[in-house]
Design an enzyme around this catalytic site. Structure first.
Site, PDB file in Angstrom:
ATOM      1  CG  HIS A 242      -2.208  -0.729   0.983  1.00 17.15           C
ATOM      2  ND1 HIS A 242      -3.083  -0.417  -0.038  1.00 17.15           N
ATOM      3  CD2 HIS A 242      -2.756  -1.768   1.633  1.00 17.15           C
ATOM      4  CE1 HIS A 242      -4.105  -1.248  -0.008  1.00 17.15           C
ATOM      5  NE2 HIS A 242      -3.945  -2.078   1.002  1.00 17.15           N
TER       6      HIS A 242
ATOM      7  CG  HIS B 127      -8.335  -8.743   1.059  1.00 15.97           C
ATOM      8  ND1 HIS B 127      -8.415  -7.570   0.356  1.00 15.97           N
ATOM      9  CD2 HIS B 127      -9.608  -9.203   1.121  1.00 15.97           C
ATOM     10  CE1 HIS B 127      -9.672  -7.332   0.018  1.00 15.97           C
ATOM     11  NE2 HIS B 127     -10.418  -8.304   0.473  1.00 15.97           N
TER      12      HIS B 127
END
Lengths: 491, 334
Positions: A236, A419
């Protein structure tokens, strides 16, 4: 304090209606002069006197649109139609508000209504068609078959004739190729918050698109006895933490293979640096550096969570288009020694999915709303048996029995997925058959979680967990929205 | 007025605290533009919608605004608006205008904040008719009492003061007809039920300064309620991270000690003269808000990581305290 009902005569009502009209005229004047504050004020006053006038609501709705108060605009448009369901402008206003809020299907319904009522209105038809185009485009992205004739950005690029200015002191590809030297220089360049020349970025993207498109949707790798693979989860856009992983675990090489399990971009402030680094290594070590697609390697997520904004700000919209195309070619799962399956999200909404089914997925597209491709990117494990509706509103949650059946049917030992942020950076569930690994420590500068990566040896295929904590990074706001925690004075 | 002092560390710290006012306003502006709740007045304090905020931030503000408003409205209904409200550290809050629109105005609404913030707010009020009109409408004469750091009217008053200098603040409030229990006859005619509100204010001053303020409120008003929204459960990793991040902006959470737990948030009232106290974290508040509307706002934007919202909500709380039969149980939330 309660309002006593007033005794209203017809005369009084007519008087009020007249005054309201005058106020509306006043408001219209302000609107023409672009003084939307006053326009809204006077429409509101008109509505105070005459609350059942659709035109006032519609006009105020337009003024709200101009001041970006889309929620109000929508409310007013809806009110206008409540008062008068035949008021055509009301449908227009509501459609425009919905478009502004990104709700294109809803907008299309209203345009459809107008076209039906006014079949000869060219303007109505045009608006309907324009909206329909957008809806179709979005539906396309969810369509079963990918469109072969869709034009690629690559076709309209002329990278050769892009020149690099003399005063650019940054890294360049050597003879059009990524080298170890280039990677070292580029990571250092990024560390100092400098920008890679767009020509180099385009070169990397075009080449990596080519490499990825030749891979199957299910990549199969074999680890020899003496091999060790490092598997990382979500990163991310946390570039400085990525550098730290390389520091702790060694730079990628043919002898030090890596697998990054999706969600490379969005939320973090340095998504471009992360993805260009990962793509660079993919080009340098194509057989020993693996990338899988995450749910954040999609247009919808990139639009909302910062990557699109970052690319547009640092480069161009066209480059984001190319990123989008490249993301579509990322494989969806990886099988190691026919025993361990890795994917970003998890398992499936229905029993009976085989490895062959995954292999056959036509992945060059945005993920559909449901089905195996969607599940691979979106699902989550749950502690209880069976399946449940996902807390995410997409795909499902699957229990230990689902995992058990899937592994048995496909002769696998366990799955590794990512996730979900985990406090310790990883989590072992479903009696060791479902492992989560997450590699973005102190996620969003807020969670305070550890990051982790997994060492997988070819000799025993038993996961070995390594945790790490966040390292400092330059104080840069994530693109498109302010850093979460900076807001947390909440005050 | 004190002579000009050299810029000190406390000035920097105060400046950083004042900056949080803009954070809040800007976030509320964005959230309202997306339709989370209605606030037609906030656009007059910050014109542009600005950069996108993360969905969990928008939902967090929604929970705060709805939660505080419900408590506030419950107090107003219970006292039938025959009361006064004091918003300490109000920033660019728009509650007064909402109450006027909803016909729920107290007898008088007071706001206090740093002089520089108040000066800004007065400037916006003066120059934006949608802000000034409601104040003028509710005022008995044609002109308002206005100077650089204060504005007074019949129903709305805003003054610049330092909340850590309680006597100075009280003096200024009394000048503008703040009703207090000054030892006279204790009848309804003389003593107005009072609500004191602080939203992310106490955490910026030391525990002794904030308990001084809480005690002042208990001693000054006979029948009263205090509502406090701020951080809680701060002694964990999240709290540490928040403290560090804010430190990087030169912003110190001087009062973080009392934000350790819900117990402490309640206890600080009980030991400073208040009779009853409750505290809830925002996860609880969020779950108690009308779920139909919560469902509506959850559909406005897709939240990719629910953990982020959970964690946020877990670290903020609403606490409320009361004295003299003004107790409001958890029923206010339903």
């Amino acid at each position: 304090m309660t309002h006593l009902p007033e005794v209203v005569t017809e005369e009084k009502m007519a008087e009020a209606a007249n005054e309201a009209e005058l106020l509306k005229e006043k408001a219209n004047k302000y609107f023409k002069e672009k003084d939307y504050e006053n326009a809204i004020k006077f429409y509101s006053e008109a509505l105070d006197l005459n609350p059942s006038n659709a035109i006032y609501y519609s006009n105020r709705s337009l003024a709200y649109l101009r001041t970006e108060c889309y929620g109000y605009a929508l409310a007013d448009a809806t009110k206008a139609l409540e008062v008068d369901k035949n008021y055509i402008k009301g449908y227009y206003r509501r459609a425009t508000s919905n478009m502004a809020l990104g709700k294109f299907k809803a907008a299309l319904k209203d345009y459809e209504t107008v076209v039906r009522v006014r079949p000869n209105d060219k303007d109505a038809k045009m608006k309907y068609q324009e909206c329909n185009k957008i809806v179709k485009q979005k539906a396309f992205e969810r369509a079963i078959a990918s469109d072969e004739t869709k034009k690629s950005v690559v076709d309209s690029l002329d990278i050769e004739s892009m020149t690099i200015e003399d005063d650019y002191a940054g890294p360049k590809l050597e003879d059009g190729k990524v080298t170890v030297g280039f990677m070292t220089d580029m990571m250092e360049w990024f560390k100092e918050q400098k920008k890679l020349h767009r020509k180099c970025a385009y070169q990397i993207l075009v080449q990596v698109k080519d490499v990825l498109s030749k891979l199957p949707s299910l990549v199969e790798v074999t680890l020899k006895e003496t091999d060790q693979l490092t598997i990382c989860g979500d990163t991310h856009g946390q570039f400085y933490d990525l550098l730290n992983i390389f520091k702790l675990n060694g730079l990628p090489s043919d002898a030090n293979p890596y697998l990054f399990n999706g969600d490379f971009v969005d939320r973090g402030s340095f998504s471009l640096e992360v993805i260009l680094t990962l793509f660079g290594f993919k080009l340098l070590y194509p057989d020993n550096f693996h990338l899988l697609r995450g749910n954040h390697e999609t247009d919808n997520m990139n639009q909302m969570y910062g990557f699109e904004g970052e690319v547009k700000a640092k480069y161009t919209a066209q480059m984001f288009q190319l990123f989008s195309e490249v993301f579509q070619w990322l494989p969806l799962a990886q099988c190691i020694n026919s025993k361990v399956l890795v994917m970003h999200g998890g398992l499936f909404s229905e029993d009976g999915v085989t490895l062959d089914d995954i292999r056959k997925i036509d992945r060059n597209r945005q993920p559909p709303d449901s089905g195996p491709m969607c599940d691979l990117l979106w699902s989550d494990p749950q502690p209880q048996n069976g399946r449940s509706v996902s807390k995410r509103g997409v795909s499902c949650q699957f229990g230990p029995d689902v995992t058990e059946r899937f592994l048995e049917q496909n002769k696998l030992d366990y799955i590794i997925r990512s996730h979900e942020v985990k406090a310790e950076g990883y989590e072992v569930t479903h009696s060791g058959k479902c492992i989560t690994v997450f590699s973005a420590p102190n996620y969003c500068d807020q969670m305070g979680n550890k990051g982790a990566y997994i060492h997988l040896r070819g000799s025993d295929l038993k996961p070995e967990f390594h945790q790490f904590t966040a390292v400092p990074h330059p104080n840069v706001k994530p693109m498109a929205y302010a850093n979460t925690l900076m807001q947390l004075g909440m005050m | 007025m004190a002579s000009r002092q050299p810029f000190t560390d406390t000035d920097t710290a105060d400046e950083a605290v004042r900056a949080t006012c803009d954070d809040a306003t800007v976030c509320k502006r964005f959230a309202t533009s997306k339709g989370y709740w209605k606030d037609p007045y906030i656009q007059y304090f910050v014109r542009s919608v600005g950069e996108r905020k993360a969905p969990e931030i928008n939902r967090g503000y929604y929970a705060r605004v709805q939660g505080v408003n419900r408590l506030l409205d419950a107090f107003l209904k219970k006292t039938q608006c025959d009361c006064q409200i004091i918003n300490l550290g109000a920033g660019l809050d728009t509650t007064f205008w909402r109450l006027k629109d909803d016909n729920l105005m107290p007898r008088k609404f007071f706001e206090v904040d740093f002089p520089t913030i108040v000066a800004r707010k007065i400037h916006y009020i003066k120059t934006k008719p949608p802000l000034s009109k409601p104040i003028i409408e509710t005022h008995s004469t044609d002109s308002l009492l206005l100077d650089a750091h204060s504005l007074d009217s019949d129903r709305y008053c805003i003054i610049g003061a330092d909340l850590r200098n309680i006597s100075d603040m009280e003096e200024k409030l009394k000048k503008f007809q703040l009703n207090t229990d000054s030892g006279g006859p204790r009848t309804a005619a003389y003593l107005l039920p009072t609500l004191v509100l602080t939203e992310c204010v106490l955490v910026y001053m030391s525990p002794s300064q904030s308990s001084g303020l809480i005690r002042w409120a208990a001693e000054t008003f006979h029948t009263a309620m205090f509502i406090n929204y701020e951080q809680v459960n701060m002694y964990d990793r999240f709290g540490q991270v928040m403290i560090e991040n804010l430190q990087r902006r030169q912003c110190t959470l001087a009062g973080v000690e009392t934000c350790q737990s819900l117990e402490l948030q309640k206890e600080r009232f009980l030991r400073s003269g208040w009779e009853h106290a409750n505290a809830l974290d925002m996860i609880a508040v969020y779950s108690m808000l009308p779920q139909e509307d919560v469902g509506r706002i959850e559909r406005l934007e897709f939240l990719d990581e629910l953990e982020l919202l959970q964690q946020l909500l877990q670290h903020y709380s609403i606490s409320w305290a009361s004295k003299e039969k003004l107790s409001l149980g958890i029923i206010w939330l339903f």
